[in-house]
Design a protein around this motif. Structure first.
Motif: not given
Length: 299
Positions: A117-132, A164-171
């Motif tokens: 769930i933490a990985v999914a949250a980081a991925f969702l944030t990347i997509i949404t914030k880049e669009w914003l 970076a959060t996604l990379i760190g959380v995935a690792g």
């Protein structure tokens, strides 16, 4: 674009950012807590800091749309520049906080084991914030609004943070717990750089820094195209929120009547307003073109 249309467009962008940021903040805080990820939870705290930036921008636009008055004869546009400065400081403070927290976690080996769930949250944030970021920056550049452009940088900062959060959380999810705080620490340097850029641009405008040379060239060319204007003797401009304020000196026929020279100056001003919607005021001074004269200035 009319004055009210400009501010309505900016208001719409900020309202969208406000509600999207609210949803993301709740999602990241929940995912960080129940997903056992310090990086994602810190990302959620960072989103909470963004409310300071968004709130200050909303206040600035409300103040900036007020017309000039006796106490503020040049309008209230500088409220936007002050807002951009506050946003930049919020970005810098956020970067410092994330860096200190990640260093503390690494030194004390306080690692957690995040779940999906933490990985999914980081991925969702990347997509949404880049669009914003792209959405806000496009409007900010169109309106030449410093507060909107600073807010766009804040959205881009969030997107980079979440990469970076996604990379760190995935690792960390794969068993390398130290990657969670390390990723957050590395991202903090990017955040600090973005904050520095936003601070430099905001302070430049507040210090009446120079405007783009292309803008000066185009205004001069337009003024010199008017019949009766021999040449542009001098031109200066400064930014006040979404608007430019211009001081323009024109060389003209010394035998021209005051009425005629005034009519030409008014025509020049109207052409500038028509050609540059981001110009808020133009002050025109007329010089005789056949005499050497010294510009009196004490700055």
């Amino acid at each position: 674009m009319q004055r009210e249309e400009r501010f309505d467009s900016a208001d719409r962008i900020i309202r969208i950012g406000f509600w999207v940021n609210l949803v993301l903040m709740v999602c990241k805080l929940a995912a960080g807590h129940w997903g056992h990820s310090d990086a994602v939870f810190a990302d959620g705290i960072e989103s909470a800091c963004d409310f300071v930036a968004i709130f200050s921008t909303m206040v600035a636009l409300k103040l900036g749309r007020k017309p000039f008055d006796a106490q503020h004869p040049y309008g209230h546009g500088r409220a936007e520049n002050l807002s951009a400065l506050l946003v930049s400081l919020a970005i810098i403070l956020t970067g410092c906080w994330i860096l200190a927290d990640s260093v503390h976690s690494v030194l004390h080996r306080k690692y957690q084991s995040p779940n999906v769930i933490a990985v999914a949250a980081a991925f969702l944030t990347i997509i949404t914030k880049e669009w914003l970021y792209r959405f806000t920056l496009t409007t900010g550049k169109h309106l030449e609004s410093p507060s909107l452009q600073a807010l766009a940088k804040d959205h881009r900062k969030d997107a980079i943070t979440s990469v970076a959060t996604l990379i760190g959380v995935a690792g960390a999810f794969c068993g390398y717990g130290v990657m969670d705080p390390l990723a957050a620490g590395l991202t903090s340097f990017v955040i600090l750089y973005i904050g520095y850029q936003a601070f430099r641009e905001a302070s430049h405008d507040l210090m009446d820094g120079s405007v783009p040379p292309d803008f000066i060239t185009e205004v001069s060319r337009l003024a010199e195209s008017v019949e009766g204007v021999e040449q542009v003797h001098d031109i200066r401009a400064r930014r006040s929120g979404q608007y430019m304020i211009i001081d323009l000196k024109l060389d003209m026929d010394p035998d021209m009547t005051v009425k005629h020279s005034h009519a030409i100056a008014t025509h020049v001003k109207k052409l500038i307003f028509d050609g540059f919607p981001n110009v808020g005021d133009v002050m025109i001074h007329i010089n005789p073109h056949d005499e050497e004269h010294e510009d009196l200035i004490r700055l």
